[in-house]
Design a protein around this motif. Structure first.
Motif, PDB file in Angstrom:
ATOM      1  N   UNK A 173      31.974   5.261  54.918  1.00  6.46           N
ATOM      2  CA  UNK A 173      32.147   6.057  53.693  1.00  6.46           C
ATOM      3  C   UNK A 173      30.810   6.223  52.987  1.00  6.46           C
ATOM      4  N   UNK A 174      30.045   5.130  52.906  1.00  5.02           N
ATOM      5  CA  UNK A 174      28.736   5.204  52.257  1.00  5.02           C
ATOM      6  C   UNK A 174      27.797   6.113  53.044  1.00  5.02           C
ATOM      7  N   UNK A 175      27.888   6.064  54.365  1.00  2.04           N
ATOM      8  CA  UNK A 175      27.055   6.926  55.209  1.00  2.04           C
ATOM      9  C   UNK A 175      27.379   8.394  54.939  1.00  2.04           C
ATOM     10  N   UNK A 176      28.669   8.708  54.864  1.00  4.62           N
ATOM     11  CA  UNK A 176      29.079  10.101  54.612  1.00  4.62           C
ATOM     12  C   UNK A 176      28.566  10.574  53.257  1.00  4.62           C
ATOM     13  N   UNK A 177      28.671   9.720  52.236  1.00  4.72           N
ATOM     14  CA  UNK A 177      28.186  10.090  50.897  1.00  4.72           C
ATOM     15  C   UNK A 177      26.687  10.379  50.928  1.00  4.72           C
ATOM     16  N   UNK A 178      25.927   9.514  51.617  1.00  4.21           N
ATOM     17  CA  UNK A 178      24.479   9.699  51.686  1.00  4.21           C
ATOM     18  C   UNK A 178      24.120  10.965  52.454  1.00  4.21           C
ATOM     19  N   UNK A 179      24.824  11.229  53.560  1.00  5.21           N
ATOM     20  CA  UNK A 179      24.523  12.414  54.355  1.00  5.21           C
ATOM     21  C   UNK A 179      24.878  13.695  53.607  1.00  5.21           C
ATOM     22  N   UNK A 180      26.013  13.696  52.921  1.00  8.72           N
ATOM     23  CA  UNK A 180      26.395  14.887  52.154  1.00  8.72           C
ATOM     24  C   UNK A 180      25.389  15.176  51.046  1.00  8.72           C
ATOM     25  N   UNK A 181      24.927  14.121  50.377  1.00  3.45           N
ATOM     26  CA  UNK A 181      23.929  14.327  49.325  1.00  3.45           C
ATOM     27  C   UNK A 181      22.603  14.806  49.915  1.00  3.45           C
ATOM     28  N   UNK A 182      22.260  14.321  51.114  1.00  2.00           N
ATOM     29  CA  UNK A 182      21.025  14.761  51.771  1.00  2.00           C
ATOM     30  C   UNK A 182      21.109  16.219  52.175  1.00  2.00           C
ATOM     31  N   UNK A 183      22.253  16.622  52.761  1.00  2.93           N
ATOM     32  CA  UNK A 183      22.428  18.015  53.177  1.00  2.93           C
ATOM     33  C   UNK A 183      22.437  18.958  51.975  1.00  2.93           C
ATOM     34  N   UNK A 184      22.935  18.478  50.848  1.00  3.14           N
ATOM     35  CA  UNK A 184      22.963  19.318  49.649  1.00  3.14           C
ATOM     36  C   UNK A 184      21.589  19.453  49.006  1.00  3.14           C
ATOM     37  N   UNK A 185      20.719  18.452  49.226  1.00  2.00           N
ATOM     38  CA  UNK A 185      19.425  18.440  48.537  1.00  2.00           C
ATOM     39  C   UNK A 185      18.293  19.068  49.335  1.00  2.00           C
ATOM     40  N   UNK A 186      18.323  18.943  50.658  1.00  4.28           N
ATOM     41  CA  UNK A 186      17.171  19.344  51.470  1.00  4.28           C
ATOM     42  C   UNK A 186      17.392  20.710  52.108  1.00  4.28           C
ATOM     43  N   UNK A 187      16.340  21.527  52.261  1.00  3.07           N
ATOM     44  CA  UNK A 187      16.453  22.836  52.917  1.00  3.07           C
ATOM     45  C   UNK A 187      16.591  22.687  54.431  1.00  3.07           C
ATOM     46  N   UNK A 188      16.973  23.767  55.108  1.00  2.96           N
ATOM     47  CA  UNK A 188      17.178  23.716  56.554  1.00  2.96           C
ATOM     48  C   UNK A 188      15.887  23.407  57.308  1.00  2.96           C
ATOM     49  N   UNK A 189      14.746  23.829  56.783  1.00  2.80           N
ATOM     50  CA  UNK A 189      13.480  23.573  57.460  1.00  2.80           C
ATOM     51  C   UNK A 189      13.177  22.068  57.574  1.00  2.80           C
ATOM     52  N   UNK A 190      13.759  21.299  56.688  1.00  2.00           N
ATOM     53  CA  UNK A 190      13.519  19.848  56.708  1.00  2.00           C
ATOM     54  C   UNK A 190      14.039  19.223  57.996  1.00  2.00           C
ATOM     55  N   UNK A 191      15.158  19.718  58.513  1.00  2.00           N
ATOM     56  CA  UNK A 191      15.798  19.104  59.673  1.00  2.00           C
ATOM     57  C   UNK A 191      15.118  19.477  60.990  1.00  2.00           C
ATOM     58  N   UNK A 192      14.260  20.480  60.983  1.00  8.65           N
ATOM     59  CA  UNK A 192      13.536  20.866  62.200  1.00  8.65           C
ATOM     60  C   UNK A 192      12.116  20.295  62.225  1.00  8.65           C
ATOM     61  N   UNK A 193      11.780  19.477  61.242  1.00 11.26           N
ATOM     62  CA  UNK A 193      10.437  18.897  61.174  1.00 11.26           C
ATOM     63  C   UNK A 193      10.428  17.519  61.819  1.00 11.26           C
ATOM     64  N   UNK A 194       9.251  16.892  61.815  1.00 10.45           N
ATOM     65  CA  UNK A 194       9.089  15.518  62.316  1.00 10.45           C
ATOM     66  C   UNK A 194       8.414  14.691  61.232  1.00 10.45           C
ATOM     67  N   UNK A 195       8.710  13.381  61.219  1.00 11.32           N
ATOM     68  CA  UNK A 195       8.152  12.517  60.176  1.00 11.32           C
ATOM     69  C   UNK A 195       8.155  11.063  60.639  1.00 11.32           C
ATOM     70  N   UNK A 196       7.483  10.211  59.866  1.00 12.08           N
ATOM     71  CA  UNK A 196       7.551   8.766  60.084  1.00 12.08           C
ATOM     72  C   UNK A 196       8.872   8.293  59.495  1.00 12.08           C
ATOM     73  N   UNK A 197       9.758   7.818  60.337  1.00  8.20           N
ATOM     74  CA  UNK A 197      11.139   7.551  59.929  1.00  8.20           C
ATOM     75  C   UNK A 197      11.212   6.363  58.977  1.00  8.20           C
ATOM     76  N   UNK A 198      12.027   6.516  57.943  1.00 13.23           N
ATOM     77  CA  UNK A 198      12.250   5.455  56.971  1.00 13.23           C
ATOM     78  C   UNK A 198      13.561   5.724  56.254  1.00 13.23           C
ATOM     79  N   UNK A 199      14.203   4.645  55.789  1.00  9.90           N
ATOM     80  CA  UNK A 199      15.448   4.803  55.037  1.00  9.90           C
ATOM     81  C   UNK A 199      15.229   5.543  53.721  1.00  9.90           C
ATOM     82  N   UNK A 200      13.992   5.535  53.236  1.00 10.42           N
ATOM     83  CA  UNK A 200      13.685   6.203  51.968  1.00 10.42           C
ATOM     84  C   UNK A 200      13.939   7.705  52.069  1.00 10.42           C
TER      85      UNK A 200
END
Length: 311
Positions: free
Chosen positions: A130-157
């Motif tokens: 449930x907590x994972x779903x809440x975090x993912x929904x908030x992430x999808x609502x906040x970040x643009x589509x270009x964010x998901x096609x990029x690369x980064x140093x992975x972190x929980x932040x």
């Protein structure tokens, strides 16, 4: 950071060895695999091992500054969030199981079965998700589509890009820990009431149940401290970067690594039958003084004499 990362590798290797040894011990005895308490305990060990492996992987990638696709990073972080919550939820379920065993002994055999333990694990995973779903929904609502096609140093932040996401995540976690704390306190108070009314061997069993629930409460407190660590680290970061690195390093060892091995080890060693089998495999079966794999204690002369006299 290289020396600190090396020390963390040693600690994680030691913790994983102990946890894997306890998991191996669990699977070697049918009596463990058919007991609800041991099944939940093994679930905790498996979640902790997976959590240690994935956090160590992210640590090494961060130290090496290796980037990964954002989509893969989101999957790894979601899995970590799930595993992080699964352990305290399982500890709460184990406390409730102790409550049923001591306060409802006539229904314990009916309620505490391997099938119900499997159902409890599914419920635990669903609640953690449930907590994972809440975090993912908030992430999808906040970040643009270009964010998901990029690369980064992975972190929980990265799952909390904005302050409102962090506040929402903290609110959900506080609700989790409030409910878990209430259940553990309820189990402790009920067991304490039964323990006071008991006497002799029954009272010893009740006191052991109380200590078990307290042990679960201690690990839940450590999990709660882990929730507060980012707040402390954020405050220290505004003061000094080197102090921040030291505090974060200390928090990682004390409140993330250590509780995921030391407290399960203490819990396992408190169980005599589990300890006998664990010692047998820890010594590779070389010490003949340790009970064999069947976990039964050797009969003493006095026991044999009593049986002869009874016959």
């Amino acid at each position: 950071m290289n020396e600190k990362a090396l020390l963390i590798q040693v600690l994680i290797a030691l913790f994983l060895y102990v946890n894997f040894l306890m998991i191996f011990t669990f699977f070697q005895k049918e009596a463990f695999r058919t007991n609800t308490r041991y099944i939940l305990f093994a679930h905790t060990l498996i979640c902790d091992c997976a959590f240690l492996i994935f956090t160590d992987m992210l640590l090494l990638l961060t130290v090496a500054r290796i980037i990964m696709p954002t989509g893969l990073c989101i999957v790894v972080c979601a899995l970590l969030v799930n595993l992080n919550l699964a352990t305290p939820l399982t500890l709460t379920a184990m406390s409730v199981e102790r409550y049923v065993s001591i306060c409802m002994p006539l229904r314990h055999a009916e309620l505490s079965t391997p099938q119900r333990a499997a159902h409890a694990i599914l419920v635990i995973q669903a609640m953690a998700s449930v907590h994972v779903v809440v975090m993912l929904l908030s992430l999808f609502a906040a970040m643009p589509l270009s964010f998901y096609s990029s690369s980064l140093v992975c972190s929980l932040v990265m799952l909390n890009a904005y302050a409102w996401q962090k506040h929402l995540s903290d609110a959900v976690l506080q609700l989790y820990f409030l409910l878990m704390s209430l259940l553990i306190c309820f189990s402790y108070v009920k067991i304490m009431g039964v323990a006071r009314a008991a006497s002799g061997e029954d009272r010893k069993s009740m006191n052991k149940g109380l200590k078990t629930v307290l042990l679960h409460a201690l690990q839940l407190v450590l999990s709660l401290i882990q929730l507060w660590c980012p707040l402390v680290e954020a405050a220290v970061l505004r003061i000094d970067l080197k102090v921040f690195e030291t505090v974060r390093y200390f928090d990682y060892i004390m409140f993330i690594l250590a509780p995921r091995c030391l407290i399960p080890l203490v819990y396992g060693l408190r169980d005599e039958s589990f300890t006998l089998v664990l010692r047998y495999y820890a010594l590779f079966g070389c010490n003949k003084r340790v009970a064999p794999v069947n976990g039964h204690k050797p009969k003493t002369r006095s026991t044999k004499r009593q049986k002869v006299e009874t016959v």
